[in-house]
Every structure is written in structure tokens, then in C-alpha cells.
Design an enzyme around this catalytic site. Sequence first.
Site, PDB file in Angstrom:
ATOM      1  N   CYS A  49      67.677  11.372  26.739  1.00  0.00           N
ATOM      2  CA  CYS A  49      66.470  12.097  26.861  1.00  0.00           C
ATOM      3  C   CYS A  49      65.089  11.362  26.552  1.00  0.00           C
ATOM      4  O   CYS A  49      64.825  10.720  25.487  1.00  0.00           O
ATOM      5  CB  CYS A  49      66.575  13.417  25.965  1.00  0.00           C
ATOM      6  SG  CYS A  49      64.816  14.261  25.863  1.00  0.00           S
ATOM      7  N   SER A  59      67.506   2.182  28.121  1.00  0.00           N
ATOM      8  CA  SER A  59      67.856   3.175  27.342  1.00  0.00           C
ATOM      9  C   SER A  59      69.042   2.622  26.320  1.00  0.00           C
ATOM     10  O   SER A  59      69.031   3.295  25.217  1.00  0.00           O
ATOM     11  CB  SER A  59      68.561   4.511  27.761  1.00  0.00           C
ATOM     12  OG  SER A  59      67.680   5.021  28.792  1.00  0.00           O
TER      13      SER A  59
END
Lengths: 642, 373
Positions: free
Chosen positions: A400, A342
Site C-alpha cells: 500500500c 516497493s
Amino acid sequence: MADPGRVRRAFPGLSLRVRRQAIKNLEFEQRVMRNRVLVAGALVVLALGAVLARLFVLQVLEHEHFITLSKNNRVRLEAVPPPRGLMFDRNGTPLTENRPSYVLEITPASVDDLDRTLDRLRRIIDISDADVRRFRRALRRSSPYQPVPLAFNLSDEEVAAFAVHRHQFNGVDIDARLSRHYPMAGIAAHVIGYVGRIDERELARVDKSNYKGTTHIGKLGLERYYEDLLHGQVGYQQVEVNAQGRHLRVLERQPPVAGRDLVLAIDAGLQAVAESAMDGHSGAVVAIDPRTGDVLAMVSTPNYDPNLFVNGISKKDYAALRDDPEQPLFNRPLSGQYPPGSTVKPLMALAGLYYQVTWAGKTMYAGPYYQLRNDPRKYRDWKKTGHGEVNMYKAVAQSCDVYFYDLAYKLGIDRIHEFLSHFGLGRKTGIDTTGERRGLLPSREWKRAVHRQPWYPGETLIVGIGQGYMLATPLQLAVATATIANRGRRMQPRLVRAIRDPATGSEFPLPVREVDRVKLSNPLYWDQVIRSMEQVVHAKNGTAYWHIGRGLKYRMAGKTGTAQVFSLKEDEEYEADKLHRKLRDHALFVAFAPVEAPRIAVAVIVEHAGHGGAEAAPVARKVIDYWLLRRLHLGEKLAGRP
Amino acid sequence: MKGETGYDLYYLFRDLTRFLHIDVVLLLLLLTLAGAGLVILYSAGGENGQLMTNQLIRLGVALATMLVFAQISPEVLKRWSPWLYGLGVLLLIAVLVAGEMGKGAQRWLDLGVVRFQPSEMMKLVVPMMVSWYFADRPLPPSWRDLPVAGALALVPMLLIARQPDLGTALLVGSAGLFAIFFAGISWRILAGLGVAAVAAAPVLWHFMHDYQRQRVLTFLDPERDPLGAGYHIIQSKIAIGSGGWYGKGWLNGTQSQLDFLPERSTDFIFAVFGEEFGFVGAVLLLLLYLAIIFRGLWIAMHAQDTYGRLLGGSLSLTFFVYLFVNTGMVIGLLPVVGVPLPLVSYGGTSLVTLMAAFGMLMSIQSHRRLLAK
């Protein structure tokens, strides 16, 4: 090729030109050749006669003169190796030393009974069996008139003990040399590298005459990369020797030119703090000053003691390092290629803004998974319930996945590849040391070339969360983070900031270099993405807030990451405690601070530790705390250095 | 019975050597020389086993090369000459343009797998080319032929001198000139060229590199740089002079064994020989060389066609130039030029080229009977 003779015989009436060509008087030619050979032979005899005459003069008539010269020939030309340049950290802390070290040497031709001499020597000096074996090996390869080293690093007591007994040992000498020593042992070992004994291949690579008398050469890291500067220029001395070749005195000397010193960008204090912050975990920390590209700390854990290598590492020590499952010799910040996970999301967000496929405030509903048309596969979010309504800020802060699947899908792999390559991913940064690897920024062309397959849309989604084919070195992540902190100015990372002349002490700073500049149509985009990274650390719903966000005395922007080591099947669930440690996720964290005027950008990877916010972020905070709070307060106020 | 077996063996040997196109006289002389070379190299190299192994391997490669070249008939060599020459000149230009820097001189062409020294191959190709040029023309050469043949020799020579590699340039240039010499250039022109060469010396001086000028100056007065280049000559003269009539004995030369003599296993190996085997040894060694040169010239003289004559003569004299320049340098007769003592000095490149040349000589000698009269 036509034989002119045959042509002539076949066509007696051929044109004048061809006939003129064809006239070759063979008999005449042979006669000329015989004459010429006789003349040549005579000249050869004459010339060799001159050589013989000269030899006769030298060897017979002037023999007495030359035999006297030969007996009195006590003057020998010897190479004097230059002292190797030293390395200092950015504050002048020495990272290498040249220690005087005593070497016990034996000149085989001058020893009567080698075995007995060895036995007697071992009674006064500590010589291991391994030393003796190495000595005997070296003996076979060298001239009996050349001293061969037997034992290194003799203690002062041993030197004294030998001096007392010296008269009993013909052909045995103690030679004082400078030996490389790394006073901080394991700290920054991968950055500095080490020197070792020169081997044949290396000797072929360097200028042999300049390495006369030099025994060691840089093998790895800065020691190798800056070998030319560190080595210096060989000197010569005329030495008076006795008939056995032992030195009596130095007659004339052309001193060597010492190697240049290197002033590193590394801060030894920060380096040590970062290594201890890793707290025994395997992994890497890279800290960069975004303004200059100075690498302030570059840590690879576990480390090793480079001093072991200087005079030849023992088989046992080497096997222990080589077979250690944590691979201490592996230089993780440069050679380790990890999925960025991420931590790539801020870059993806920037790409989304740059190509205007979204805007920061635009919201979407993020459920538990994402699906493509015509593709039954469910691309799952790490959060089982999904994140609900998210905009870019929330998507970065909470990491997310669904938001970024969607964004990546809209961008497409081509634009992702193009944009991310401007941040230095997928190619070497060109840092000034050895061992750097390229990482991997996948593209359509790459997949066609390597896998002979087309690019599938689903793969774009996976790249959007930094998984799949994508790989980056910790250094690349730090550089990309520094580039965000710098609002698009990518600086060339460097380990050495200045070259120092040891004779005069004057420093030549190396230039700071900008390699690329990412220009966004609206500079506000930088602020938006940086604000979203700030929320990772400072907002209560940020993925790093509960681990490092409380009580921060400055503003930090960051991003957590968790890189899968192996992929789960679609419906499998990740349960850390059930997995073998080696299969557990890597924890990543990238950050820079202070947000208003960044002075440090950090990338941390903790192998097999699990969640980036919990395991990697605290390491980054310790590093940045030290740099901004302690270092700035202590260091800059005292020294006034930036 | 014994006699008969000996007889059979004799025929077997004769047929075998004939089949392999070997000239037995030349081969025996070469092997003797190479053997003597190994003996002295063992001493000069400080009794280093690795060094000996390397040299033995190179010698094997060189002998194999010789055998290969002996199989190629002069006809084929002749047909190849212009192509090889064109290729060689192109490679020399390539070296100058893209050559890798090594020791401040560009000599090597990196072909990825092997590093190749085009100037080395020109030692063979230039005499081949000049011989090819004269092969089908009426001799003695006409006025028109001389500038062309001269250019064929001088262009590669100058390209090599640019590298700069004075020793090789000298060998390549002289190889071409020898072929012209054997073609029957008139004595008057030869004398004129000699005078011109002397006149050109100052011009040459102008174009020389600093280190080359240093060598000439040092040659004229070794004492002016006793620590640097002059050190070589002083020490090698001491080595040879102290050898006396019979030498100090194998492995016993103090000059060489105590490290006084630099480059003692390569360019200055003759000094080691002179020190350890004395004047008598040196005379024997030179006689061995002389025999090889004479055998080469004999082969050239008896060659059947012009090409073989010129090529053979030129290769034999080039071998002599090697010997003369090297020994002359070691005993202080000539300036220090990097030319090895042929077949004796440690090193592989020149060894292979030299043996290829002897292979060509054997080919010239052994293929003659196969040609129709």
C-alpha cells in the site's frame, strides 16, 4: 642580499664583526679555484685513464678470450611464466582452465623473405587476414630477434602438418603455452571476468620483473581483483641456444611458483538455474547466504562469452557486444543502479517501528491518494480504489503506497537516511571484485551539495516507496534483504570463500566478517516485519501469492517491487502495452527462505518487464527452490557441507 | 656578396646565442653526445621505434629545460638556493613518511597529476646550497664552516640513502663535497676525511640493505652468483671484450641483440657501445665526455663570483661522477650501482636534471659580461 664589498666601501669605519665578515680576498679565491680546477682536471683524466686502461685490457689484450666466450655464449637466461591460479565454485566445479595452446611464432631476423614465408605458411595452416595484420603491427614494435606470435590456438592437425614441413621454415616456431579458457562460457561471466593481453599501462602498474614472460593479465571481475594471487611468481631457466637463438636444451631451472587457486562462494548449479530462470530477459539475480555473506549466485543477463576476449576480441565481435541494445557487457548486479521501488517498504516499516512513529497493529484509512498540507499534488496509490483500512501487515502484503507515504512523512528524510544506511544502501558493499557502484541514498546534505536546492517534504514521500532520487544496485538489495533475514546482522558479501595452494591442495578459508549490526529496542519488531513479508508470499491478498505462493514446500518472506523508469504526470495512467518497451517499469522481487532459519536471500530485477510479483518473483522462487529443495537434498546429504 | 651574407649570418648566430644565453661550445658538445646516444639506443633498444620516439621527446624536454635555466641569472639562483634546499629536504622527508611503495624502494612523491622524485632535484639543489653558504664568507673555509657545510650535503644524502637509492645518494653527497672542495678546504683536512671514510666502511656495511651487500659481494666475485646479479657483469664484460679494436659494427652486437645482456638500453648501454664500436669508439666517446667536463670546469674557473665558481665546478664534477660510476660498473671496476650513462641511457628523469645543470653552467658563463666589474 647586501654586497659586503659595497658596504665596506661605503662605511670604512664599520664595526669589527661586519668587517671580519666582509674580508673576502678575491684574488686569493681565484687562485685557489684555479689550483683546485687543475687538480680536479688531473683527477678526472686519471680516472678516465683507468677506465681506458681497463677497456684496453678487455678489448685488446683479452679480446681473444672474450670473443671465444661470446661465440660460445649459448646460455641465455629466460623467464618462465607461472601457471595462473584456477577458480572453482564452492563444490569444486572448475570455472576456469589453463589449456595448452599452440602458438605459431616468427623470429623476423631469421627469416629471409617474410612475405613468401607467410604465403607458404598459409597453405598449411589456417591464418586469417586479421592475424596477419595484427602480426605486422606487432612486428613494428618489437625487436627482430624476438619471436612475434602470428597465430594462436593451432589445432593438433595443424601442429602435425607444420612439423612435417618445418625444415622449410627457418625462423618459424611453434610454442606451447597455457591459455586461459572459461569452460562455462557465458555462465558467471560477469563474476569471473576475463584475462587479456597486457598493455603498457598495466605493465606500469605491476612489478615488471615478475611479469617477464607473462602475456595475459586479469582485466575484469575476479580475474582482475585477485590478479596478485592468481598470477604467482615468475621462474627462470638457463637455456642453451644456438647462434640463431633457438633452444637446444635447458641447463638449470628455478621453477615458477604457480598462482593461487580461488574457491568461490558461487554455486555453479545455482548460477546456471538463475540464468535460465531469467528466460531471456535482461536483468540481475543476486543470491546470498545471509549467515556468511557468501554470494551463491550473481547473474547478469544477457551475458557474453569471455573466451572471446582472451586472445584479443575481433572488431566485429566487439562492435556486436558494444552496440547490442541489451548491453551484455554491463555488469548489472554491481554496476546497475535501479530505483528499489516497493522492495524498500520492509525497511521503511522497520524504521517506523524503530523510531516508534507507528506500531504494527495500528490502522489507518488508505484512500486512492495521499496529500500534504499546502501541497496541491496528489500522491497516488498504485491501486485506483485505495486499500481501505490497513495496518502494517496488510500495507506490506498489499504494497500500500498511501500507508508508506504517511509513514515516510512522519519519519522525515533524516531518519530514513540514517536508518537505511545501516542496511548498506548508498555506499559500496566492498565486495571483492571490480565495477561496484554506490547507488544513491538521498539526504538533505546530498541534495544541497548536488542540486543546490533544499529538500522538499514531497520528496520524502517518494523515497518512502523507493522512487525519486533513490537508487540501489541488485547486490545492495540482496545484502539489505539478507540483513533483515539475519535480524540486523549485516555480513560482508564475498565472492571468494577460500584461497587454495595448488601445490599442496590445502585451503585457507577467508574469514566471515560482520560489518554492521542494526539493534532494535524490541526484537519483536523483526518478527513483525518478517511476518508481513511472509504474507506477501503466503497470504491470499499478498502481491506475490498468485504468482508463486501456491504449493511452496517451505516458508518464504518476500517483497515485490515495481520501479518506474520514467514518471507519469499526475493524471496520466500507466498502460503497459502502449509504452515503448524500454520505458516500461522494472520488475523487482526480494526474498529469503526458509523463514525460520534463513539460508538464502535473493534479489531479482527484470528490466522493463512490468509487475514485480508476476515477472521477478517466479525467478526468485526457481532459485530458492533449487537451493532449498534440490541442492539441500542432493548436495548436503552427499557432501555433508553446509 | 657571399662572404658578406656569411658574415651577417655569423653575427645573427652570435647575437641569437648571446640573447638566449647559450654557450655554443657546450651546446655543440652536448648535441654530439646526445646524437651518439640516440644512435646506440636504436641498436640497444632492438630498433624499437616507440622507444626512440619516447627518448626524442625527453631530449626535447631536457633541452627546453636547459634553455630555461640558462636564462636564470646566477644571482637569482643564489637567492633561491636556501628556499629550494629547505623545500627539497621537506619533500625528502615527505617521501620517506608517505612515499609510495615502488620496487621495494620509496622514491616517488605522488602529487596527483605528476609523480615527482625529490631526490633528483637535490642533485642540483645541494651544490647550490653549499655554494650559497660559502658565497659571502671569507675563504678558505674556517673550522667553524666545515661542519655546517658538511651537514648541508650529508643530511639530504642520508635521507636519500634511506629510501634506499644508493646511486642518487652518492651523486648528491659528492656534489655537495665538490663544492666544499672548490671552496678551498685544506688538503690536510681532506686527507683526514679520506682516512675517516675508509674507517667508516664497516659501519656503512652494517647499515646497508641486503641487496646492496649482495651487489658489493658480487662485484668482488661475479662468479658467486652467475645467474643473478653477477650475470650482469659477466655478460657486459663479454660484450665489451668481444668488441675488440673496432667493434662488431652497429646493430651487429650478438651479446646485445641476442638478449644476453640485461638492461642494455638503460644502465648497461655502454656495454652495447663497447661491443659494437670497439675500443676506438669507446675512446672517442670518453674524449667527448672529457671535453664536456673540461668545458664545464673552464666555465667555473672563469666565473665572476664565488657562487658561480663553486656551483659550476661542482656540477661539472658531478657529471664526471655519473660517467665514472656508470662506466666503472659496466667494465667491472666498480660495484653495480643504479647510475645511468649520462645523456645516453634510456630514461627521462636524469636527462632533465643533467640538462638543467648544463643550463646553469651556461647561465654562469653567459651572464658574467652583464655584471658590472
